[in-house]
Design a protein around this motif. Structure first.
Motif, PDB file in Angstrom:
ATOM      1  N   PHE A 195     -95.065 -91.250  60.800  1.00 16.94           N
ATOM      2  CA  PHE A 195     -95.066 -92.101  59.607  1.00 16.94           C
ATOM      3  C   PHE A 195     -95.711 -93.463  59.834  1.00 16.94           C
ATOM      4  O   PHE A 195     -96.340 -93.998  58.919  1.00 16.94           O
ATOM      5  N   LEU A 196     -95.518 -94.034  61.020  1.00 22.68           N
ATOM      6  CA  LEU A 196     -96.025 -95.386  61.275  1.00 22.68           C
ATOM      7  C   LEU A 196     -97.293 -95.395  62.110  1.00 22.68           C
ATOM      8  O   LEU A 196     -97.871 -96.467  62.332  1.00 22.68           O
ATOM      9  N   GLY A 197     -97.711 -94.240  62.626  1.00 14.84           N
ATOM     10  CA  GLY A 197     -98.917 -94.194  63.446  1.00 14.84           C
ATOM     11  C   GLY A 197     -98.743 -94.760  64.837  1.00 14.84           C
ATOM     12  O   GLY A 197     -99.727 -95.071  65.511  1.00 14.84           O
ATOM     13  N   GLU A 198     -97.482 -94.881  65.303  1.00 12.96           N
ATOM     14  CA  GLU A 198     -97.216 -95.408  66.645  1.00 12.96           C
ATOM     15  C   GLU A 198     -97.227 -94.252  67.650  1.00 12.96           C
ATOM     16  O   GLU A 198     -96.296 -93.453  67.694  1.00 12.96           O
ATOM     17  N   ARG A 199     -98.290 -94.147  68.424  1.00 13.12           N
ATOM     18  CA  ARG A 199     -98.391 -93.083  69.422  1.00 13.12           C
ATOM     19  C   ARG A 199     -97.738 -93.567  70.717  1.00 13.12           C
ATOM     20  O   ARG A 199     -98.359 -94.259  71.528  1.00 13.12           O
ATOM     21  N   ALA A 244     -91.246 -93.654  52.924  1.00 13.38           N
ATOM     22  CA  ALA A 244     -90.633 -92.402  53.371  1.00 13.38           C
ATOM     23  C   ALA A 244     -90.000 -92.558  54.746  1.00 13.38           C
ATOM     24  O   ALA A 244     -88.933 -91.984  55.024  1.00 13.38           O
ATOM     25  N   TYR A 245     -90.634 -93.351  55.616  1.00 12.76           N
ATOM     26  CA  TYR A 245     -90.080 -93.566  56.961  1.00 12.76           C
ATOM     27  C   TYR A 245     -88.713 -94.220  56.885  1.00 12.76           C
ATOM     28  O   TYR A 245     -87.765 -93.800  57.579  1.00 12.76           O
ATOM     29  N   VAL A 246     -88.577 -95.245  56.038  1.00 14.48           N
ATOM     30  CA  VAL A 246     -87.285 -95.929  55.911  1.00 14.48           C
ATOM     31  C   VAL A 246     -86.221 -94.968  55.390  1.00 14.48           C
ATOM     32  O   VAL A 246     -85.097 -94.922  55.905  1.00 14.48           O
ATOM     33  N   LEU A 247     -86.578 -94.168  54.398  1.00 19.10           N
ATOM     34  CA  LEU A 247     -85.597 -93.250  53.806  1.00 19.10           C
ATOM     35  C   LEU A 247     -85.190 -92.157  54.791  1.00 19.10           C
ATOM     36  O   LEU A 247     -84.014 -91.770  54.847  1.00 19.10           O
ATOM     37  N   VAL A 248     -86.154 -91.642  55.571  1.00 19.84           N
ATOM     38  CA  VAL A 248     -85.855 -90.548  56.489  1.00 19.84           C
ATOM     39  C   VAL A 248     -85.097 -91.040  57.719  1.00 19.84           C
ATOM     40  O   VAL A 248     -84.170 -90.383  58.203  1.00 19.84           O
ATOM     41  N   SER A 249     -85.482 -92.213  58.232  1.00 16.77           N
ATOM     42  CA  SER A 249     -84.872 -92.682  59.485  1.00 16.77           C
ATOM     43  C   SER A 249     -83.519 -93.347  59.286  1.00 16.77           C
ATOM     44  O   SER A 249     -82.781 -93.548  60.264  1.00 16.77           O
ATOM     45  N   THR A 250     -83.164 -93.673  58.042  1.00 17.12           N
ATOM     46  CA  THR A 250     -81.864 -94.319  57.819  1.00 17.12           C
ATOM     47  C   THR A 250     -80.689 -93.430  58.236  1.00 17.12           C
ATOM     48  O   THR A 250     -79.823 -93.864  59.015  1.00 17.12           O
ATOM     49  N   PRO A 251     -80.593 -92.183  57.763  1.00 13.61           N
ATOM     50  CA  PRO A 251     -79.464 -91.357  58.231  1.00 13.61           C
ATOM     51  C   PRO A 251     -79.531 -91.051  59.725  1.00 13.61           C
ATOM     52  O   PRO A 251     -78.492 -90.963  60.395  1.00 13.61           O
ATOM     53  N   LEU A 252     -80.741 -90.909  60.273  1.00  8.81           N
ATOM     54  CA  LEU A 252     -80.871 -90.650  61.706  1.00  8.81           C
ATOM     55  C   LEU A 252     -80.411 -91.861  62.516  1.00  8.81           C
ATOM     56  O   LEU A 252     -79.797 -91.713  63.579  1.00  8.81           O
ATOM     57  N   ALA A 253     -80.697 -93.077  62.007  1.00  5.56           N
ATOM     58  CA  ALA A 253     -80.243 -94.290  62.698  1.00  5.56           C
ATOM     59  C   ALA A 253     -78.722 -94.381  62.692  1.00  5.56           C
ATOM     60  O   ALA A 253     -78.103 -94.746  63.704  1.00  5.56           O
ATOM     61  N   ALA A 254     -78.111 -94.048  61.552  1.00  4.02           N
ATOM     62  CA  ALA A 254     -76.639 -94.069  61.485  1.00  4.02           C
ATOM     63  C   ALA A 254     -76.044 -93.039  62.433  1.00  4.02           C
ATOM     64  O   ALA A 254     -75.048 -93.309  63.129  1.00  4.02           O
ATOM     65  N   LEU A 255     -76.648 -91.852  62.472  1.00  7.03           N
ATOM     66  CA  LEU A 255     -76.168 -90.810  63.377  1.00  7.03           C
ATOM     67  C   LEU A 255     -76.308 -91.239  64.835  1.00  7.03           C
ATOM     68  O   LEU A 255     -75.377 -91.057  65.641  1.00  7.03           O
ATOM     69  N   GLY A 256     -77.452 -91.820  65.203  1.00  8.82           N
ATOM     70  CA  GLY A 256     -77.666 -92.259  66.578  1.00  8.82           C
ATOM     71  C   GLY A 256     -76.707 -93.357  66.987  1.00  8.82           C
ATOM     72  O   GLY A 256     -76.187 -93.354  68.111  1.00  8.82           O
ATOM     73  N   PHE A 257     -76.467 -94.310  66.099  1.00  9.16           N
ATOM     74  CA  PHE A 257     -75.530 -95.393  66.400  1.00  9.16           C
ATOM     75  C   PHE A 257     -74.126 -94.836  66.629  1.00  9.16           C
ATOM     76  O   PHE A 257     -73.445 -95.204  67.604  1.00  9.16           O
ATOM     77  N   ALA A 258     -73.677 -93.941  65.734  1.00 10.82           N
ATOM     78  CA  ALA A 258     -72.345 -93.356  65.890  1.00 10.82           C
ATOM     79  C   ALA A 258     -72.256 -92.540  67.178  1.00 10.82           C
ATOM     80  O   ALA A 258     -71.244 -92.591  67.895  1.00 10.82           O
ATOM     81  N   TYR A 259     -73.312 -91.813  67.495  1.00 17.99           N
ATOM     82  CA  TYR A 259     -73.315 -91.000  68.717  1.00 17.99           C
ATOM     83  C   TYR A 259     -73.151 -91.878  69.954  1.00 17.99           C
ATOM     84  O   TYR A 259     -72.349 -91.576  70.847  1.00 17.99           O
ATOM     85  N   VAL A 260     -73.917 -92.975  70.022  1.00 24.38           N
ATOM     86  CA  VAL A 260     -73.872 -93.847  71.195  1.00 24.38           C
ATOM     87  C   VAL A 260     -72.518 -94.529  71.312  1.00 24.38           C
ATOM     88  O   VAL A 260     -71.952 -94.646  72.411  1.00 24.38           O
ATOM     89  N   VAL A 261     -71.965 -94.977  70.187  1.00 23.63           N
ATOM     90  CA  VAL A 261     -70.659 -95.642  70.227  1.00 23.63           C
ATOM     91  C   VAL A 261     -69.588 -94.682  70.744  1.00 23.63           C
ATOM     92  O   VAL A 261     -68.779 -95.034  71.618  1.00 23.63           O
ATOM     93  N   VAL A 262     -69.582 -93.463  70.222  1.00 23.91           N
ATOM     94  CA  VAL A 262     -68.596 -92.476  70.674  1.00 23.91           C
ATOM     95  C   VAL A 262     -68.799 -92.154  72.153  1.00 23.91           C
ATOM     96  O   VAL A 262     -67.834 -92.053  72.926  1.00 23.91           O
ATOM     97  N   MET A 263     -70.073 -91.999  72.558  1.00 27.35           N
ATOM     98  CA  MET A 263     -70.361 -91.690  73.955  1.00 27.35           C
ATOM     99  C   MET A 263     -69.860 -92.785  74.884  1.00 27.35           C
ATOM    100  O   MET A 263     -69.210 -92.512  75.906  1.00 27.35           O
ATOM    101  N   LEU A 264     -70.152 -94.040  74.545  1.00 26.22           N
ATOM    102  CA  LEU A 264     -69.745 -95.153  75.407  1.00 26.22           C
ATOM    103  C   LEU A 264     -68.238 -95.334  75.423  1.00 26.22           C
ATOM    104  O   LEU A 264     -67.640 -95.593  76.479  1.00 26.22           O
ATOM    105  N   VAL A 265     -67.594 -95.192  74.266  1.00 25.20           N
ATOM    106  CA  VAL A 265     -66.141 -95.373  74.203  1.00 25.20           C
ATOM    107  C   VAL A 265     -65.435 -94.288  74.998  1.00 25.20           C
ATOM    108  O   VAL A 265     -64.550 -94.561  75.819  1.00 25.20           O
TER     109      VAL A 265
END
Length: 415
Positions: free
Chosen positions: A79-83, A22-43
Motif C-alpha cells: 500500500f505504501l510502496g515501502e520495500r 485503504a492502508y489505514v483501514l486495513v492495518s487498524t485491526p491488525l495493529a490492535a491485534l498485534g498490540f494485544a498479542y505483545v501485551v499478553v505475551m509479555l505479561v
C-alpha cells in the motif's frame, strides 16, 4: 492551469490517496491485534518467568511477533510502496535449549515487539486524521443534500453555523482536498518505524547474514566430504580389496613363474592403492570423530610418539565442521611437537566457554616456532591459520627460544 493547482485538484481522486486510505483501514485491526498479542505475551512471559514455562513462552511469542511483523511489512510494501527487506533469521543452536536461547537473543524479534507496541498510537493518529478530514469532509460537503432530505431538523429558535448549508459545503470540499495530504503526512511516522524496526539494520544485519551463509556453506562442505568418505570407504576401497583377493587367487592358480611375478606386482600395486586410499579417507574424516571430538582427541594423544597428557572438558558437542577443524589442528600440532620440538612431554587441553572452543597444545621443547615455521624448520603453522580463519577462529603462538611452546586455537562451537 499550473501543475501545482492540477496536483491539488486531482489529489482526492488520485491512486495514492485511496491506497493510503485503504492502508489505514486495513492495518487498524491488525495493529490492535498485534498490540494485544505483545501485551499478553509479555505479561504471561514475565509472570511465568519464575516457572519453567516462562522463557519458552517468550521464545515462542517472539516467533509469532516476527510473523505479525511480516504482515505489517507486506502491507507497507503493497500500500505504501515501502520495500523493506526482511531481517535474516538467526541460525538456531542445536537442541531445544539452544533454539530457545537463539530466539530469546534475536534482536530482530525484539525490534518487532517494539514496533507492535508503537504501532497502536501511530495508527490511532492516522484514524483521527482520517476521521477529521475524510469523514467530516464528506459530511460537510453533503450538508445541502442532508437539509433537502430533512435529515438535520433543528429545534425552533436554535441557529448555528451548521444551519448554513452552503458554507458547510464549501468547508467540506476544502477538507476533501486537504484529506489526502493530511493522511499522507500521518503515514510518515509509520513508514519510519517500519524501516527502523521491521527491516535489516544495515551493516550489522548484512554481516550476520554473511556469517550465516558461511556457516551453511561450511556445514554443506563438511557433509559433502563425509559423503565422499563413505563412498570411497564403501565403494572404491572395497573393490580394491576384492581385486587384491582375486589377484591372490590368480597367483595360486597359475604355475608359470613369469605370470606369477606379474600377478605379484599387480597385487602389490593394488595393496599400495588400498593403503593410499585409507590414508585419504582418514584425511577426509577420521573414523574416531564418529564417537565425538573428546574421544577422537584421546585416541590421537594415545598414538603420539611423545607422551601426551590430555585435559578435555566438552559439555556440548560442536558441529561436525568445527570438530573436524579442531581434530586436524590438534593432529598437526602434536605431529609438529613430536617431530621438531624435541619435547619430552606434551599437554593437550580442550575447553568450552559459551559458544567458543579453546584448544591448547603445550610442549616442553626448545621453542622457536612461529606462524611462518615450526621448531626445527618444519612445515609451519600457516596452514592451520588458514584453516581456522574459515570459521572466524584465532591461532596464537607463544614459543620463545628455549621453550616452552604454547599454541592456542580458538574456534566457535558452531560454524
Amino acid at each position: 492551469m499550473t501543475p501545482t493547482l492540477r496536483l491539488v485538484l486531482r489529489a482526492p481522486v488520485s491512486r495514492r490517496a485511496w491506497v493510503e486510505l485503504a492502508y489505514v483501514l486495513v492495518s487498524t485491526p491488525l495493529a490492535a491485534l498485534g498490540f494485544a498479542y505483545v501485551v499478553v505475551m509479555l505479561v504471561l512471559g514475565a509472570g511465568l518467568s519464575v516457572t519453567a514455562a516462562g522463557f519458552p513462552l517468550l521464545a515462542a511469542g517472539l516467533v509469532g511477533a516476527r510473523r505479525i511483523g511480516g504482515l505489517h511489512r507486506r502491507l507497507a510494501g503493497r500500500f505504501l510502496g515501502e520495500r523493506i527487506e526482511a531481517p535474516a533469521r538467526p541460525v538456531a543452536t542445536p537442541g531445544p535449549l539452544g533454539r530457545m536461547q537463539t530466539r530469546l537473543s534475536d534482536p530482530a524479534g525484539w525490534r518487532t515487539v517494539a514496533y507492535l507496541l508503537l504501532k497502536l498510537p501511530v495508527i490511532a493518529l492516522q484514524v483521527y486524521v482520517l476521521a477529521l478530514t475524510w469523514v467530516w469532509g464528506v459530511v460537510a460537503a453533503t450538508r445541502p443534500l442532508q437539509n433537502a432530505l430533512g435529515l438535520n431538523q433543528e429545534a425552533p429558535g436554535s441557529h448555528t453555523l451548521f444551519d448554513n448549508g452552503a458554507l458547510m459545503c464549501v468547508g467540506g470540499v476544502a477538507l476533501l482536498f486537504l484529506a489526502p495530504w493530511a493522511v499522507h503526512v500521518a503515514t510518515v511516522p509509520d513508514r519510519m518505524l517500519a524501516r527502523w524496526l521491521l527491516g535489516r539494520r544495515g551493516l550489522e544485519e548484512r554481516v550476520r547474514d554473511l556469517e550465516e551463509t558461511r556457516a551453511r556453506a561450511v556445514d554443506d562442505a563438511a557433509a559433502m566430504l563425509r559423503r565422499i568418505e563413505r563412498d570411497l570407504h564403501d565403494g572404491a576401497q572395497v573393490r580394491l580389496i576384492a581385486l587384491t583377493m582375486q589377484l591372490t587367487m590368480v597367483r595360486d592358480a597359475v604355475t608359470d613363474d613369469a605370470a606369477r611375478a606379474l600377478v605379484d606386482t599387480a597385487r602389490a600395486t593394488a595393496k599400495e592403492a588400498v593403503e593410499e586410499l585409507r590414508e585419504l579417507v582418514r584425511g577426509i574424516h577420521p573414523p574416531a570423530l564418529d564417537h565425538g571430538l573428546d574421544t577422537a582427541l584421546t585416541t590421537l594423544a594415545a598414538r603420539s610418539g611423545v607422551p601426551v597428557e590430555t585435559e578435555i572438558a566438552l559439555p556440548v558437542r560442536p558441529t561436525a565442521a568445527i570438530e573436524s577443524i579442531a581434530y586436524f589442528c590438534a593432529a598437526e600440532l602434536l605431529a609438529n611437537a613430536a617431530k621438531h620440538s624435541g619435547a619430552s612431554r606434551i599437554r593437550l587441553s580442550l575447553t568450552q566457554d559459551g559458544d567458543r572452543l579453546c584448544l591448547r597444545v603445550h610442549d616442553d621443547g626448545r621453542g622457536g616456532a612461529d606462524l611462518g615455521g615450526s621448531p626445527g624448520g618444519g612445515s609451519g603453522l600457516s596452514g592451520l591459520l588458514d584453516r581456522v580463519r574459515t570459521v572466524d577462529g584465532r591461532l596464537d603462538v607463544s614459543s620463545p627460544p628455549g621453550g616452552p611452546t604454547v599454541v592456542t586455537v580458538e574456534l566457535p562451537s558452531h560454524a
